[in-house]
Design an enzyme around this catalytic site. Structure first.
Site, PDB file in Angstrom:
ATOM      1  N   ASP A 131      43.494  58.540  20.890  1.00 55.88           N
ATOM      2  CA  ASP A 131      42.629  57.520  21.486  1.00 55.88           C
ATOM      3  C   ASP A 131      41.510  58.185  22.293  1.00 55.88           C
ATOM      4  OD1 ASP A 131      44.319  55.653  20.458  1.00 55.88           O
ATOM      5  OD2 ASP A 131      45.379  55.290  22.344  1.00 55.88           O
TER       6      ASP A 131
HETATM    7  N1  URA Z   1      49.710  56.648  21.260  1.00 54.23           N
HETATM    8  C1  URA Z   1      48.728  56.114  21.989  1.00 54.23           C
HETATM    9  O1  URA Z   1      48.875  55.051  22.585  1.00 54.23           O
HETATM   10  N2  URA Z   1      47.542  56.793  22.040  1.00 54.23           N
HETATM   11  C2  URA Z   1      47.335  57.974  21.418  1.00 54.23           C
HETATM   12  O2  URA Z   1      46.245  58.548  21.517  1.00 54.23           O
HETATM   13  C3  URA Z   1      48.386  58.514  20.670  1.00 54.23           C
HETATM   14  C4  URA Z   1      49.580  57.850  20.600  1.00 54.23           C
END
Ligand code: URA
Length: 239
Positions: A104
């Site tokens: 993310d």
């Molecule tokens: N789970 C999440 O919520 N964000 C990420 O970047 C990776 C796994």
């Protein structure tokens, strides 16, 4: 095998074939230390090229470990936004490089970038269940209920049933969770903790398969995988 100089340059940089030919004509490119003058000159693919004095990597494929910083998108192209590919140094920024997997926008840590689509596909294929481990800073302490729920498989708010995941923590640091997932769903860790009323403050990926992030890489830094590291991931991707 020999190839035209303009093709070799285009294959190993972000230049199009036309731009590569122009760069050669302008005297911006050397091959094994000698300035090239013509794009149709034949070179072997192991030739060491430089563009504007910067060496280019002429390996068949590149496999790069990056410590992704916050605020950077893990896609290859997003006009006006900074992407992980934008952070690659000149010698690793060749056309076709993309992040093999997602983190993310505000997550940090281990991002793999490559131009080897077959390898990435095998590593990411959902049926391979290649484990990924994250260090997660929570706004509340981990509970036994969370740990048990993760081990059984969390059902998300939209009814998606997640595969069992490992959740570990130490009593001295109850708000720091170490989570290993065997799949990759959108915002998965945040949504899993959300089911237990916990918020995620920070999320940092530390491991893909058997390969740990090299923590000497500062946020935004990257390096090529060693042959041994690549082998660790290849073993995972062919199982
Ligand atoms: N789970 C999440 O919520 N964000 C990420 O970047 C990776 C796994």
């Amino acid at each position: 095998m020999s190839v035209r100089a303009d093709k070799l340059l285009a294959d190993n940089s972000t230049l199009s074939r036309k731009q590569a030919a122009a760069a050669i004509r302008a005297g911006r490119v050397t091959a094994d230390g000698t300035v090239l003058r013509s794009g149709d000159q034949k070179l072997v693919s192991e030739t060491v090229l430089t563009l504007d004095g910067e060496p280019l990597t002429t390996r068949a494929h590149l496999y790069v470990m990056m410590n992704k910083p916050k605020g950077v998108l893990s896609v290859s192209d997003a006009p006006g936004r900074q992407t992980a590919v934008d952070l690659l140094p000149a010698d690793l920024r060749r056309r076709g490089m993309f992040p093999a997997g997602r983190l993310d926008l505000n997550s940090t840590g281990f991002l793999l970038l490559t131009d080897d689509g077959v390898f990435a596909h095998q590593l990411l294929a959902p049926k391979k269940h290649v484990p990924k481990t994250y260090r997660v800073m929570l706004d509340t302490p981990v509970t036994k209920q969370m740990q048990q729920g993760f081990a059984e498989g969390v059902t998300l708010a939209d009814e998606t049933l997640c595969r069992p995941a490992q959740l570990e923590y130490r009593a001295e640091e109850p708000c720091v969770a170490w989570v290993t997932l065997h799949e990759g769903r959108y915002h998965q860790i945040k949504r899993m903790f959300g089911i237990f009323g916990a918020g995620v403050n920070e999320l940092h990926r530390v491991r893909i398969g058997d390969l740990m992030l090299d923590e000497s890489l500062k946020p935004g830094e990257c390096r090529l995988l060693t042959p041994q590291e690549l082998e660790l991931l290849r073993n995972k991707s062919v199982q």
